[in-house]
Write an enzyme that holds these catalytic residues in place. Structure first.
Site, PDB file in Angstrom:
ATOM      1  N   ARG A   3       0.818  -1.215   0.000  1.00 58.61           N
ATOM      2  CA  ARG A   3       0.000   0.000   0.000  1.00 58.61           C
ATOM      3  C   ARG A   3       0.853   1.268   0.000  1.00 58.61           C
ATOM      4  O   ARG A   3       0.385   2.328  -0.390  1.00 58.61           O
ATOM      5  CB  ARG A   3      -1.013  -0.048   1.155  1.00 58.61           C
ATOM      6  N   GLU A   6       4.020 -10.506  15.473  1.00 55.01           N
ATOM      7  CA  GLU A   6       3.451 -11.097  16.680  1.00 55.01           C
ATOM      8  C   GLU A   6       3.901 -12.567  16.804  1.00 55.01           C
ATOM      9  O   GLU A   6       4.336 -13.014  17.860  1.00 55.01           O
ATOM     10  CB  GLU A   6       1.929 -10.989  16.632  1.00 55.01           C
TER      11      GLU A   6
END
Lengths: 243, 193
Positions: free
Chosen positions: B72, B109
């Site tokens: 993006r 994570e």
């Protein structure tokens, strides 16, 4: 202390209830001359496509005057593209547009050539194919006042999508578009950096037609004519800058 | 810093940009409120405002490189680069860039990921703006900063459409200032206080 645990996109962020802001602080950059990025290139051999479907052919047949001719711009763009042999596998000559992006004049010329062609064609959608179509599509969309619609690999777009499968040399792949991004009656351009076999572009065309849009043209910086992608697009016109 | 606290207080473009962003709950997994900028891209005025605000901020800062984080960042970076006359450098996932690259790993994570940049794209001493759609923990942007600094460049700022300060009051990442247009929206979020 109050704190809010929120999840943003793919990461967890703990937000405290009080925020203070410090103002930005620009360090004045040391201005050094910047040598140009080495560009190894072969000139891409010219084929003879039908008239006005490459910018070079259009320039040759146009009566447009002006010293920064289409020929000069195409020439600079061609020179700025780097060819990398044996990537992603032996025998493939990869057309690398990243060196074009390192030449601000050539990059601007690339966009200008597309914008000049499409600005009076009532284009309402520019669809760009992930990921290099994301580099060329948005500047064109902004300049002509069209929506930009990303066509993505599977599982990247959030929310409802429609998918189109297409063949690869070995196996298949899929591209996706958001439901509702494009409507019946939209006039669409499909943008990618390069057309090879035309498989990806065909899938993109199909997605747009399935929701009732009219695909006006496909536009790419580079065409590899020996792979006959142009034929695979059937009745959809193809415009390229370098062939 | 937020644009609104830094010269754009009351600018109606900020609200138009925020309103154009769609929140998609539970994507890519339950509990995550995904900030979807594709709806911003479907609103040509709001998309134009986004680019204009960044261009106005950076045009006179002698920035020679805009680096965009895949994918993006490829949507917002190039229009800014074109408007300010800078090079655009894509920072990509592994094995996408052909030829010689430098890589920087970063922590997710669960597990790690990697960002790559072409050798030679950026010269020592160049001043760089990094662009992405959103900053959350700053893991990706930190890796981007490290890549550019390893090439000898100076990262002037990181610019994102959406984001939050990394920790209370902290708008710097590895010492680099962060500039953000809008906060994430928390539509329908159940808060745990």
């Amino acid at each position: 202390m109050n704190s809010l645990k929120i999840f943003l996109n793919s990461d967890v962020v703990i937000l405290n209830s009080q925020r203070s802001f410090s103002s930005g602080n620009f360090v004045n950059p040391l201005k050094l001359p910047s040598p140009s990025f080495p560009t190894k290139y072969h000139s891409i051999s010219a084929s003879t496509p039908p008239l006005t479907t490459t910018a070079a052919a259009a320039a040759a047949s146009s009566h447009m005057a002006g010293p920064t001719s289409d020929d000069d711009r195409i020439s600079r763009i061609t020179s700025a593209i780097r060819v990398i042999p044996d990537f992603p596998k032996p025998g493939i000559l990869f057309q690398d547009i990243t060196t074009l992006l390192l030449d601000p004049v050539a990059f601007k010329d690339t966009i200008d050539l597309f914008v000049e062609r499409y600005k009076d064609k009532d284009i309402s959608v520019v669809a760009g194919v992930e990921a290099r179509g994301f580099i060329f599509g948005p500047p064109i969309a902004l300049a002509i006042g069209a929506k930009f619609v990303p066509m993505r690999k599977p599982n990247k777009l959030p929310g409802p999508v429609i998918s189109e499968e297409y063949s690869l040399e070995y196996g298949t792949d899929k591209i996706e578009m958001h439901v509702g991004a494009v409507q019946t009656g939209d006039r669409a351009l499909v943008i990618d950096d390069l057309i090879a076999t035309g498989g990806t572009l065909c899938a993109a065309i199909n997605l747009l037609e399935r929701v009732g849009a009219q695909v006006v043209e496909c536009a790419c910086v580079i065409e590899l004519p020996e792979l006959k992608g142009r034929d695979r697009l059937g009745d959809k016109p193809l415009f390229v800058l370098v062939s | 810093m937020f644009a609104e606290e830094n010269g754009l207080h009351g600018d109606p473009r900020i609200k138009a940009i925020s309103d154009a962003i769609r929140v998609v709950p539970h994507f890519p997994k339950p509990g995550i409120m995904f900030q979807d900028i594709t709806t911003l891209l479907l609103d040509p005025k709001a998309f134009r405002y986004t680019v204009d605000i960044f261009v106005d901020r950076y045009r006179d800062k002698n920035i020679s490189v805009v680096a965009g984080v895949e994918a993006r960042g490829f949507i917002f970076g190039p229009p800014i680069a074109l408007a300010i006359g800078a090079k655009f450098v894509p920072l990509r996932k592994p094995r996408k860039l052909p030829g010689e690259v430098i890589s920087e790993a970063y922590v997710l994570e669960y597990g790690t990921d990697c960002l790559e940049m072409h050798v030679g794209a950026v010269q020592p001493g160049e001043s760089v703006l990094i662009v992405d759609d959103l900053v959350a923990t700053g893991g990706t942007l930190s890796a981007a900063i490290r890549l550019l600094e390893r090439a000898g460049a100076e990262v002037v700022e990181c610019a994102c459409v959406i984001g939050l300060p990394l920790v209370k009051g902290n708008w710097r990442l590895n010492g680099v200032p962060l500039y953000v247009l809008v906060e994430p929206r928390l539509d329908d979020l159940e808060c745990t206080l």
